[in-house]
Design a protein around this motif. Structure first.
Motif, PDB file in Angstrom:
ATOM      1  N   MET A  29      13.625  58.397  23.775  1.00  8.29           N
ATOM      2  CA  MET A  29      14.139  59.572  24.492  1.00  8.29           C
ATOM      3  C   MET A  29      12.980  60.348  25.115  1.00  8.29           C
ATOM      4  O   MET A  29      11.949  60.532  24.475  1.00  8.29           O
ATOM      5  N   PRO A  30      13.150  60.843  26.344  1.00 10.10           N
ATOM      6  CA  PRO A  30      12.093  61.614  26.973  1.00 10.10           C
ATOM      7  C   PRO A  30      11.839  62.894  26.196  1.00 10.10           C
ATOM      8  O   PRO A  30      12.750  63.464  25.583  1.00 10.10           O
ATOM      9  N   ALA A  31      10.606  63.332  26.200  1.00 10.62           N
ATOM     10  CA  ALA A  31      10.263  64.565  25.511  1.00 10.62           C
ATOM     11  C   ALA A  31      10.919  65.753  26.186  1.00 10.62           C
ATOM     12  O   ALA A  31      11.054  65.803  27.403  1.00 10.62           O
ATOM     13  N   LYS A  32      11.396  66.696  25.383  1.00  5.99           N
ATOM     14  CA  LYS A  32      12.012  67.896  25.933  1.00  5.99           C
ATOM     15  C   LYS A  32      10.974  68.719  26.660  1.00  5.99           C
ATOM     16  O   LYS A  32       9.865  68.915  26.192  1.00  5.99           O
ATOM     17  N   ARG A  33      11.377  69.223  27.829  1.00  6.43           N
ATOM     18  CA  ARG A  33      10.425  69.983  28.635  1.00  6.43           C
ATOM     19  C   ARG A  33      10.065  71.293  27.948  1.00  6.43           C
ATOM     20  O   ARG A  33      10.929  72.019  27.473  1.00  6.43           O
ATOM     21  N   ARG A  34       8.782  71.585  27.886  1.00  2.00           N
ATOM     22  CA  ARG A  34       8.315  72.826  27.288  1.00  2.00           C
ATOM     23  C   ARG A  34       8.272  73.912  28.345  1.00  2.00           C
ATOM     24  O   ARG A  34       7.579  73.788  29.356  1.00  2.00           O
ATOM     25  N   GLU A  35       9.026  74.965  28.120  1.00  2.00           N
ATOM     26  CA  GLU A  35       9.090  76.037  29.101  1.00  2.00           C
ATOM     27  C   GLU A  35       7.864  76.939  28.974  1.00  2.00           C
ATOM     28  O   GLU A  35       7.452  77.289  27.862  1.00  2.00           O
ATOM     29  N   PRO A  36       7.255  77.356  30.087  1.00  2.00           N
ATOM     30  CA  PRO A  36       6.135  78.270  30.018  1.00  2.00           C
ATOM     31  C   PRO A  36       6.581  79.628  29.499  1.00  2.00           C
ATOM     32  O   PRO A  36       7.691  80.083  29.785  1.00  2.00           O
ATOM     33  N   THR A  37       5.744  80.231  28.685  1.00  2.00           N
ATOM     34  CA  THR A  37       6.062  81.541  28.129  1.00  2.00           C
ATOM     35  C   THR A  37       5.922  82.596  29.212  1.00  2.00           C
ATOM     36  O   THR A  37       4.852  82.791  29.779  1.00  2.00           O
ATOM     37  N   SER A  38       7.030  83.281  29.501  1.00  2.00           N
ATOM     38  CA  SER A  38       7.027  84.305  30.539  1.00  2.00           C
ATOM     39  C   SER A  38       8.237  85.199  30.352  1.00  2.00           C
ATOM     40  O   SER A  38       9.332  84.722  30.017  1.00  2.00           O
ATOM     41  N   PRO A  39       8.075  86.508  30.580  1.00  2.00           N
ATOM     42  CA  PRO A  39       9.233  87.412  30.472  1.00  2.00           C
ATOM     43  C   PRO A  39      10.288  87.101  31.527  1.00  2.00           C
ATOM     44  O   PRO A  39      11.438  87.516  31.407  1.00  2.00           O
ATOM     45  N   LEU A  40       9.916  86.357  32.563  1.00  2.00           N
ATOM     46  CA  LEU A  40      10.867  86.024  33.623  1.00  2.00           C
ATOM     47  C   LEU A  40      11.791  84.878  33.238  1.00  2.00           C
ATOM     48  O   LEU A  40      12.763  84.597  33.948  1.00  2.00           O
ATOM     49  N   ASN A  41      11.490  84.197  32.118  1.00  2.00           N
ATOM     50  CA  ASN A  41      12.310  83.051  31.712  1.00  2.00           C
ATOM     51  C   ASN A  41      13.779  83.415  31.528  1.00  2.00           C
ATOM     52  O   ASN A  41      14.659  82.572  31.711  1.00  2.00           O
ATOM     53  N   ARG A  42      14.057  84.653  31.172  1.00  2.00           N
ATOM     54  CA  ARG A  42      15.461  85.041  30.956  1.00  2.00           C
ATOM     55  C   ARG A  42      16.261  85.048  32.246  1.00  2.00           C
ATOM     56  O   ARG A  42      17.491  85.093  32.220  1.00  2.00           O
ATOM     57  N   TYR A  43      15.552  85.004  33.377  1.00  2.00           N
ATOM     58  CA  TYR A  43      16.249  84.999  34.668  1.00  2.00           C
ATOM     59  C   TYR A  43      16.430  83.587  35.225  1.00  2.00           C
ATOM     60  O   TYR A  43      16.944  83.413  36.328  1.00  2.00           O
ATOM     61  N   ARG A  44      15.977  82.582  34.504  1.00  2.00           N
ATOM     62  CA  ARG A  44      16.089  81.206  34.984  1.00  2.00           C
ATOM     63  C   ARG A  44      17.558  80.810  35.120  1.00  2.00           C
ATOM     64  O   ARG A  44      18.409  81.239  34.340  1.00  2.00           O
ATOM     65  N   VAL A  45      17.823  79.973  36.114  1.00  2.00           N
ATOM     66  CA  VAL A  45      19.178  79.465  36.345  1.00  2.00           C
ATOM     67  C   VAL A  45      19.194  78.000  35.891  1.00  2.00           C
ATOM     68  O   VAL A  45      18.596  77.142  36.558  1.00  2.00           O
ATOM     69  N   PRO A  46      19.834  77.693  34.790  1.00  2.00           N
ATOM     70  CA  PRO A  46      19.768  76.339  34.221  1.00  2.00           C
ATOM     71  C   PRO A  46      20.171  75.228  35.196  1.00  2.00           C
ATOM     72  O   PRO A  46      19.498  74.198  35.268  1.00  2.00           O
ATOM     73  N   ILE A  47      21.248  75.411  35.938  1.00  2.00           N
ATOM     74  CA  ILE A  47      21.680  74.349  36.840  1.00  2.00           C
ATOM     75  C   ILE A  47      20.669  74.116  37.959  1.00  2.00           C
ATOM     76  O   ILE A  47      20.450  72.988  38.409  1.00  2.00           O
ATOM     77  N   LEU A  48      19.994  75.190  38.391  1.00  2.00           N
ATOM     78  CA  LEU A  48      18.957  75.033  39.407  1.00  2.00           C
ATOM     79  C   LEU A  48      17.754  74.313  38.823  1.00  2.00           C
ATOM     80  O   LEU A  48      17.140  73.449  39.475  1.00  2.00           O
ATOM     81  N   ASP A  49      17.409  74.637  37.576  1.00  2.00           N
ATOM     82  CA  ASP A  49      16.326  73.927  36.880  1.00  2.00           C
ATOM     83  C   ASP A  49      16.617  72.429  36.837  1.00  2.00           C
ATOM     84  O   ASP A  49      15.742  71.596  37.117  1.00  2.00           O
ATOM     85  N   ARG A  50      17.846  72.080  36.487  1.00  2.00           N
ATOM     86  CA  ARG A  50      18.210  70.674  36.383  1.00  2.00           C
ATOM     87  C   ARG A  50      18.194  69.983  37.747  1.00  2.00           C
ATOM     88  O   ARG A  50      17.784  68.829  37.866  1.00  2.00           O
ATOM     89  N   THR A  51      18.615  70.709  38.768  1.00  2.00           N
ATOM     90  CA  THR A  51      18.608  70.151  40.122  1.00  2.00           C
ATOM     91  C   THR A  51      17.185  69.862  40.579  1.00  2.00           C
ATOM     92  O   THR A  51      16.899  68.804  41.152  1.00  2.00           O
ATOM     93  N   LEU A  52      16.278  70.789  40.308  1.00  2.00           N
ATOM     94  CA  LEU A  52      14.879  70.590  40.697  1.00  2.00           C
ATOM     95  C   LEU A  52      14.250  69.454  39.903  1.00  2.00           C
ATOM     96  O   LEU A  52      13.460  68.663  40.451  1.00  2.00           O
ATOM     97  N   ASP A  53      14.600  69.340  38.620  1.00  2.00           N
ATOM     98  CA  ASP A  53      14.117  68.199  37.824  1.00  2.00           C
ATOM     99  C   ASP A  53      14.565  66.884  38.458  1.00  2.00           C
ATOM    100  O   ASP A  53      13.794  65.918  38.559  1.00  2.00           O
ATOM    101  N   LEU A  54      15.822  66.850  38.909  1.00  2.00           N
ATOM    102  CA  LEU A  54      16.373  65.638  39.502  1.00  2.00           C
ATOM    103  C   LEU A  54      15.680  65.306  40.820  1.00  2.00           C
ATOM    104  O   LEU A  54      15.342  64.151  41.089  1.00  2.00           O
ATOM    105  N   LEU A  55      15.463  66.331  41.653  1.00  2.00           N
ATOM    106  CA  LEU A  55      14.782  66.110  42.930  1.00  2.00           C
ATOM    107  C   LEU A  55      13.365  65.584  42.709  1.00  2.00           C
ATOM    108  O   LEU A  55      12.903  64.673  43.409  1.00  2.00           O
TER     109      LEU A  55
END
Length: 269
Positions: free
Chosen positions: A1-27
């Motif tokens: 299984m691929p390693a789970k992506r480690r998110e950078p520590t940032s106060p802005l992480n709470r504003y991340r949009v999961p579906i957009l994250d996944r779309t960018l990973d796919l692209l």
């Protein structure tokens, strides 16, 4: 299984949009595989639910950013993404500034002059001015070229940040095309160091024995490499003995284009 992506520590992480994250990973995943990937391969590689991958791919296909081969069930990025990356590097301004430079380069060398940039794990041709010789090298705008054999790719990779350069080199499949093809990451990295020193790059019949190329990088106002210009011609008119001299002519024209794109004078040779 691929390693789970480690998110950078940032106060802005709470504003991340999961579906957009996944779309960018796919692209990004598709950009690393210009040959295309099946739905199953992408699902396994991204460790995402198959239904989510399918929905994202369907949306990208409907919007024209991806293409699906019905016979092989393989998905590929489309050339529509080129318009997005094109805008990021100055887009129409770059094409307009390059037009006169390419014509001047063609006139100075007699060979086809081209403009290209990086697109994911390959390079792509943006424009060209064809040689006036009856026998010439001509390629389609939008044509993709490999990183380890093409002079323009070397010219751009050599001046990327070390992290970006290493990441791209790690993704290269060093397919041997001719006796002069570089077939290892070590040899390729050594050549890029030489390119940084000289300011130009060569394709010594590394993809095909029928033609050779000489390229130089183009920089923007931030002194970041955004493109390359190069000449390509039959190997009997551009033998190895003449390539370095031709490359210096290309580098002079690339410097003019960089100046047009706002590169600071203190960084120009």
């Amino acid at each position: 299984m691929p390693a789970k992506r480690r998110e950078p520590t940032s106060p802005l992480n709470r504003y991340r949009v999961p579906i957009l994250d996944r779309t960018l990973d796919l692209l990004e995943r598709l950009s690393q595989h210009p040959e295309g990937l099946t739905l199953t391969a992408m699902t396994e590689g991204l460790a995402m639910p198959k239904n989510s991958v399918f929905r994202i791919l369907t949306t990208l296909t409907l919007r024209g950013y991806a293409e699906r081969d019905e016979s092989t069930k393989v998905y590929r990025l489309s050339r529509k993404l080129l318009s997005v990356s094109h805008g990021a590097i100055g887009g129409q301004r770059l094409l307009q500034a390059a037009s006169a430079v390419l014509t001047a380069l063609r006139d100075a060398t007699g060979e086809t002059a081209l403009l290209g940039t990086l697109s994911g794990s390959q390079g792509v041709v943006l424009d060209q001015v064809a040689s006036s010789h009856p026998v010439k090298v001509v390629v389609e705008v939008g044509h993709a070229f490999p990183l380890h054999t093409a002079a323009p790719a070397k010219a751009m990779l050599a001046f990327l940040s070390e992290d970006m350069r290493k990441a791209l080199i790690q993704g290269i499949h060093f397919t041997k095309h001719t006796k002069t093809t570089l077939t290892s990451a070590k040899a390729f990295a050594a050549e890029l160091a030489e390119v940084r020193d000289k300011g130009y790059a060569l394709d010594r019949c590394e993809e095909s024995e029928t033609y050779a190329c000489a390229a130089a990088p183009v920089f923007d106002a931030r002194d970041e490499v955004i493109a390359a210009i190069w000449i390509s011609g039959p190997s009997d008119r551009l033998p190895l003995s003449k390539l370095p001299a031709a490359a210096k002519v290309v580098a002079d024209h690339a410097a003019k284009l960089s100046a047009s794109m706002g590169r600071p004078a203190t960084h120009r040779k």
